[in-house]
Design a protein around this motif. Structure first.
Motif, PDB file in Angstrom:
ATOM      1  N   ASN A 174       0.855  -1.201   0.000  1.00  0.00           N
ATOM      2  CA  ASN A 174       0.000   0.000   0.000  1.00  0.00           C
ATOM      3  C   ASN A 174       0.886   1.245   0.000  1.00  0.00           C
ATOM      4  O   ASN A 174       2.110   1.142   0.155  1.00  0.00           O
TER       5      ASN A 174
ATOM      6  N   THR B 211      -2.016  17.568   4.383  1.00  0.00           N
ATOM      7  CA  THR B 211      -1.905  16.323   3.617  1.00  0.00           C
ATOM      8  C   THR B 211      -2.647  15.223   4.367  1.00  0.00           C
ATOM      9  O   THR B 211      -3.137  15.426   5.476  1.00  0.00           O
TER      10      THR B 211
ATOM     11  N   SER C 274       0.203   4.951  -4.222  1.00  0.00           N
ATOM     12  CA  SER C 274      -0.816   4.055  -3.685  1.00  0.00           C
ATOM     13  C   SER C 274      -1.725   3.612  -4.817  1.00  0.00           C
ATOM     14  O   SER C 274      -2.046   4.413  -5.704  1.00  0.00           O
TER      15      SER C 274
ATOM     16  N   PHE D 218      -4.736   2.305  -3.959  1.00  0.00           N
ATOM     17  CA  PHE D 218      -6.032   2.230  -3.278  1.00  0.00           C
ATOM     18  C   PHE D 218      -7.130   2.352  -4.352  1.00  0.00           C
ATOM     19  O   PHE D 218      -6.960   3.092  -5.320  1.00  0.00           O
TER      20      PHE D 218
ATOM     21  N   VAL E  10       4.244  16.377  -1.135  1.00  0.00           N
ATOM     22  CA  VAL E  10       3.056  15.600  -1.496  1.00  0.00           C
ATOM     23  C   VAL E  10       2.439  16.284  -2.716  1.00  0.00           C
ATOM     24  O   VAL E  10       2.225  17.497  -2.687  1.00  0.00           O
TER      25      VAL E  10
ATOM     26  N   TYR F 181      -8.910  18.356   3.920  1.00  0.00           N
ATOM     27  CA  TYR F 181      -8.962  17.582   5.143  1.00  0.00           C
ATOM     28  C   TYR F 181      -9.537  18.491   6.214  1.00  0.00           C
ATOM     29  O   TYR F 181      -9.186  19.680   6.230  1.00  0.00           O
TER      30      TYR F 181
ATOM     31  N   LYS G 214      -7.918   5.600  -6.153  1.00  0.00           N
ATOM     32  CA  LYS G 214      -6.838   6.399  -6.724  1.00  0.00           C
ATOM     33  C   LYS G 214      -6.963   6.416  -8.260  1.00  0.00           C
ATOM     34  O   LYS G 214      -7.653   5.571  -8.837  1.00  0.00           O
TER      35      LYS G 214
HETATM   36  C1  LIG Z   1      -1.197  11.687  -0.055  1.00  0.00           C
HETATM   37  C2  LIG Z   1      -1.324  10.262   0.363  1.00  0.00           C
HETATM   38  N1  LIG Z   1      -0.258   9.619   0.853  1.00  0.00           N
HETATM   39  C3  LIG Z   1      -0.314   8.337   1.224  1.00  0.00           C
HETATM   40  C4  LIG Z   1      -1.473   7.604   1.126  1.00  0.00           C
HETATM   41  C5  LIG Z   1      -1.494   6.218   1.645  1.00  0.00           C
HETATM   42  O1  LIG Z   1      -1.862   5.262   0.729  1.00  0.00           O
HETATM   43  P1  LIG Z   1      -2.525   3.876   1.207  1.00  0.00           P
HETATM   44  O2  LIG Z   1      -3.934   4.166   1.595  1.00  0.00           O
HETATM   45  O3  LIG Z   1      -2.423   3.007   0.005  1.00  0.00           O
HETATM   46  O4  LIG Z   1      -1.726   3.372   2.332  1.00  0.00           O
HETATM   47  C6  LIG Z   1      -2.609   8.219   0.598  1.00  0.00           C
HETATM   48  C7  LIG Z   1      -3.850   7.445   0.470  1.00  0.00           C
HETATM   49  O5  LIG Z   1      -4.927   7.862   0.660  1.00  0.00           O
HETATM   50  C8  LIG Z   1      -2.548   9.583   0.214  1.00  0.00           C
HETATM   51  O6  LIG Z   1      -3.599  10.213  -0.272  1.00  0.00           O
END
Ligand SMILES: Cc1ncc(COP(=O)(O)O)c(C=O)c1O
Length: 370
Positions: A55, A81, A182, A184, A127, A314, A187
């Motif tokens: 992940n 972030t 990621s 996910f 980021v 956020y 995404k």
């Molecule tokens: C900016 C950012 N970093 C890291 C992650 C972490 O990814 P994961 O959910 O696959 O662990 C996410 C996921 O939502 C993210 O949006």
């Protein structure tokens, strides 16, 4: 917010076959699908090494472990972030040093980064928030001058590209020492579960990353460093191989939907549309509006009553999260981040948004904020 079923239906036959092929092969861990995906991703990104993992959070953690940092070493990242970025820094007993973001792009403010560099600073984690690259030209300059590492968090910007002032155009995730992403499901390139990857052009770092992700072993049962177990499984790799050839068109569809939103929301003085940085393509992982003179907190419920989902990315800045209170940050310390947390909201954004849906959302949003 997303339409994973609509996206699946367009590739259904190929996807079903790809998943079935893995089941029939009984190779669930590693094997040709993972290797194939890795190679295709390397080609797509124009990067020497892609190392898949479980992940995006693991990707960040493993990347950070690859630099042999010591407890108390400082890592600079943005206060605005997702928590994963700072979480792994803290977990490794490193010190997250948060800085404010740019009010237009919402990405890390490079002047603040410059000021935050001290003798203990070892890395910067920019980021690429909401789908647009941070100011990598300056970040790489700052890092080179200071002799520190850059780990790009490109979880939200896979497929975006960045153009340096010498006209070099490169993929998000391939500019720093290590890029992390990621897969996910929601995404821009999402699998059907959890997944992630690290990218690097450095052979030694690639070796270390692979080793750490595989229990610290270079050779089987010989553990040279303390590692973790973080793998992308073969079914997820097969799914990603079906989707990767479509990533550019998914991102174009997102951009077109964003342009349509922009066109309509620019007419309202209550909404500020996302600013597009000319140096980066924006792949609109999120379409995030800034409110102007309206009570933001009432918007999600009012939209929900009209059948429209929305999210606040956020609501609480990292420096004001309970888990990070020991860092000693105070309210008012990062005014841009705090202002954004009070004013932004995100609308449905994905590759399957049609004109009818967009019109429905646009009308409802304009009514709610008017
Ligand atoms: C900016 C950012 N970093 C890291 C992650 C972490 O990814 P994961 O959910 O696959 O662990 C996410 C996921 O939502 C993210 O949006």
């Amino acid at each position: 917010m997303v339409d994973l079923m609509g996206q699946y239906e367009k590739v259904k036959a190929e996807m079903d076959q790809a998943i079935l092929n893995v089941v029939k092969s009984s190779i669930y861990i590693g094997g040709p699908e993972v290797k194939g995906f890795q190679e295709e991703m390397e080609k797509f990104l124009g990067v020497k090494h892609v190392i898949p993992c479980a992940n995006g959070t693991d990707a960040l953690q493993i990347a950070m472990m690859a630099f042999n940092l010591q407890p108390g070493d400082e890592v600079i990242t943005a206060a605005f972030t997702y928590v994963a970025t700072a979480e792994v820094i803290a977990l490794l007993k490193l010190k997250p040093v948060l800085v404010d973001v740019d009010p237009e792009t919402f990405n890390i403010d490079v002047e603040q980064v410059r000021k935050a560099i001290g003798p203990k600073t070892k890395a910067i984690v920019p980021v690429h928030l909401f789908g647009q690259c941070a100011n990598m030209e300056e970040i790489m300059k700052i890092a080179t001058e200071a002799g520190i590492f850059v780990i790009e968090d490109t979880a939200q910007a896979i497929g975006a590209s960045y153009t340096f002032s010498d006209a070099r155009k490169v993929s998000a995730g391939s500019m720093g020492h290590i890029g992390c992403t990621s897969f996910f499901p929601s995404k821009n390139l999402g699998c059907y579960g959890d997944g992630g990857a690290m990218m690097t052009n450095d052979d030694d770092l690639a070796f270390k990353i692979r080793q750490i992700a595989n229990h610290g072993q270079g050779k089987r049962y010989y553990h040279d460093v303390v590692g973790v177990n973080s793998r992308l499984d073969a079914i997820q790799a097969a799914i990603l191989r079906v989707k990767l050839p479509h990533l550019d068109s998914y991102n174009i569809a997102r951009r077109e939907a964003a342009s349509y939103y922009d066109e309509h929301f620019n007419k309202s003085d209550r909404l500020i549309t996302p600013v597009r940085d000319p140096k980066s393509t924006h792949v609109f992982h999120q379409y995030t509006l800034k409110t102007n003179g309206v009570e933001r907190d009432l918007i999600p419920d009012k939209l929900a009553a009209k059948g429209i989902p929305s999210m606040i990315y956020y609501p609480v800045p990292l420096h004001l999260q309970k888990a990070y209170s020991d860092l000693g940050y105070k309210e008012g310390q990062f005014p841009v981040t705090e202002d954004l947390c009070r004013r932004v909201f995100s609308l449905p954004m994905h590759s399957e948004l049609g004109r009818e849906e967009l019109d429905f959302i646009v009308a409802a949003v304009l009514e709610v904020v008017s």
